[in-house]
Design a protein around this motif. Structure first.
Motif, PDB file in Angstrom:
ATOM      1  N   GLU A 156       0.835  -1.215   0.000  1.00  0.00           N
ATOM      2  CA  GLU A 156       0.000   0.000   0.000  1.00  0.00           C
ATOM      3  C   GLU A 156       0.866   1.260   0.000  1.00  0.00           C
ATOM      4  O   GLU A 156       0.532   2.256  -0.632  1.00  0.00           O
ATOM      5  CB  GLU A 156      -0.928   0.011   1.217  1.00  0.00           C
ATOM      6  CG  GLU A 156      -1.959  -1.082   1.222  1.00  0.00           C
ATOM      7  CD  GLU A 156      -2.981  -0.930   0.108  1.00  0.00           C
ATOM      8  OE1 GLU A 156      -3.376   0.207  -0.184  1.00  0.00           O
ATOM      9  OE2 GLU A 156      -3.372  -1.965  -0.471  1.00  0.00           O
ATOM     10  N   LYS A 157       2.002   1.202   0.688  1.00  0.00           N
ATOM     11  CA  LYS A 157       2.905   2.360   0.743  1.00  0.00           C
ATOM     12  C   LYS A 157       3.925   2.339  -0.385  1.00  0.00           C
ATOM     13  O   LYS A 157       4.328   3.383  -0.886  1.00  0.00           O
ATOM     14  CB  LYS A 157       3.633   2.401   2.083  1.00  0.00           C
ATOM     15  CG  LYS A 157       2.728   2.704   3.250  1.00  0.00           C
ATOM     16  CD  LYS A 157       3.510   2.772   4.530  1.00  0.00           C
ATOM     17  CE  LYS A 157       2.590   3.068   5.699  1.00  0.00           C
ATOM     18  NZ  LYS A 157       3.315   3.116   6.971  1.00  0.00           N
ATOM     19  N   GLU A 158       4.364   1.164  -0.790  1.00  0.00           N
ATOM     20  CA  GLU A 158       5.438   1.055  -1.777  1.00  0.00           C
ATOM     21  C   GLU A 158       4.988   1.244  -3.219  1.00  0.00           C
ATOM     22  O   GLU A 158       5.786   1.649  -4.062  1.00  0.00           O
ATOM     23  CB  GLU A 158       6.146  -0.300  -1.653  1.00  0.00           C
ATOM     24  CG  GLU A 158       6.932  -0.468  -0.382  1.00  0.00           C
ATOM     25  CD  GLU A 158       8.052   0.560  -0.221  1.00  0.00           C
ATOM     26  OE1 GLU A 158       8.641   0.987  -1.231  1.00  0.00           O
ATOM     27  OE2 GLU A 158       8.319   0.933   0.929  1.00  0.00           O
ATOM     28  N   TYR A 159       3.726   0.977  -3.512  1.00  0.00           N
ATOM     29  CA  TYR A 159       3.271   1.065  -4.909  1.00  0.00           C
ATOM     30  C   TYR A 159       3.552   2.434  -5.511  1.00  0.00           C
ATOM     31  O   TYR A 159       3.960   2.544  -6.659  1.00  0.00           O
ATOM     32  CB  TYR A 159       1.788   0.728  -5.027  1.00  0.00           C
ATOM     33  CG  TYR A 159       1.284   0.881  -6.450  1.00  0.00           C
ATOM     34  CD1 TYR A 159       1.691   0.001  -7.450  1.00  0.00           C
ATOM     35  CD2 TYR A 159       0.442   1.933  -6.804  1.00  0.00           C
ATOM     36  CE1 TYR A 159       1.262   0.144  -8.759  1.00  0.00           C
ATOM     37  CE2 TYR A 159       0.000   2.083  -8.111  1.00  0.00           C
ATOM     38  CZ  TYR A 159       0.417   1.198  -9.073  1.00  0.00           C
ATOM     39  OH  TYR A 159      -0.003   1.346 -10.375  1.00  0.00           O
ATOM     40  N   LYS A 160       3.366   3.488  -4.729  1.00  0.00           N
ATOM     41  CA  LYS A 160       3.579   4.846  -5.258  1.00  0.00           C
ATOM     42  C   LYS A 160       5.036   5.093  -5.661  1.00  0.00           C
ATOM     43  O   LYS A 160       5.323   6.028  -6.394  1.00  0.00           O
ATOM     44  CB  LYS A 160       3.128   5.893  -4.242  1.00  0.00           C
ATOM     45  CG  LYS A 160       3.956   5.910  -2.975  1.00  0.00           C
ATOM     46  CD  LYS A 160       3.434   6.915  -1.989  1.00  0.00           C
ATOM     47  CE  LYS A 160       4.235   6.810  -0.719  1.00  0.00           C
ATOM     48  NZ  LYS A 160       3.586   7.378   0.409  1.00  0.00           N
ATOM     49  N   ASN A 161       5.952   4.232  -5.217  1.00  0.00           N
ATOM     50  CA  ASN A 161       7.367   4.384  -5.558  1.00  0.00           C
ATOM     51  C   ASN A 161       7.789   3.559  -6.781  1.00  0.00           C
ATOM     52  O   ASN A 161       8.947   3.610  -7.188  1.00  0.00           O
ATOM     53  CB  ASN A 161       8.238   3.995  -4.363  1.00  0.00           C
ATOM     54  CG  ASN A 161       7.998   4.896  -3.178  1.00  0.00           C
ATOM     55  OD1 ASN A 161       7.859   6.100  -3.310  1.00  0.00           O
ATOM     56  ND2 ASN A 161       7.905   4.310  -2.004  1.00  0.00           N
ATOM     57  N   VAL A 162       6.846   2.802  -7.337  1.00  0.00           N
ATOM     58  CA  VAL A 162       7.155   2.013  -8.531  1.00  0.00           C
ATOM     59  C   VAL A 162       7.486   2.968  -9.670  1.00  0.00           C
ATOM     60  O   VAL A 162       6.852   4.013  -9.823  1.00  0.00           O
ATOM     61  CB  VAL A 162       5.955   1.118  -8.923  1.00  0.00           C
ATOM     62  CG1 VAL A 162       6.183   0.455 -10.270  1.00  0.00           C
ATOM     63  CG2 VAL A 162       5.697   0.077  -7.853  1.00  0.00           C
TER      64      VAL A 162
END
Length: 86
Positions: free
Chosen positions: A63-69
């Motif tokens: 949920e937090k890491e997806y935005k960093n893809v």
């Protein structure tokens, strides 16, 4: 039948492939940026990570890491056949 001059010119397939590749790559970048902003994983990146890299999946908060893809889409068009439309 009198056709416009554009129809009489030989189609430059190589240039058309390049132009379409550039335009579709640009559109793909816009789509992936929109998906990231909406926090929408419609491409199933998380599912692939969980399936093929389960140890990594256990360590991350998707949920937090997806935005960093980071996406780097590249579309390559290869026209193999053309036809006439009248």
């Amino acid at each position: 039948m009198n056709l416009p001059q554009d129809f009489k010119k030989e189609l430059n397939i190589k240039k058309l492939n390049e132009d379409l590749s550039d335009e579709l790559t640009k559109q793909a970048k816009e789509v992936t940026n929109t998906l990231l902003k909406a926090n929408c994983d419609v491409l199933g990146i998380g599912r692939r990570i969980s399936s093929f890299h389960p140890e990594l999946w256990k360590k991350i908060n998707w949920e937090k890491e997806y935005k960093n893809v980071q996406f780097e889409p590249k579309v390559k068009v290869n026209i193999i056949k053309t036809g006439n439309v009248f």
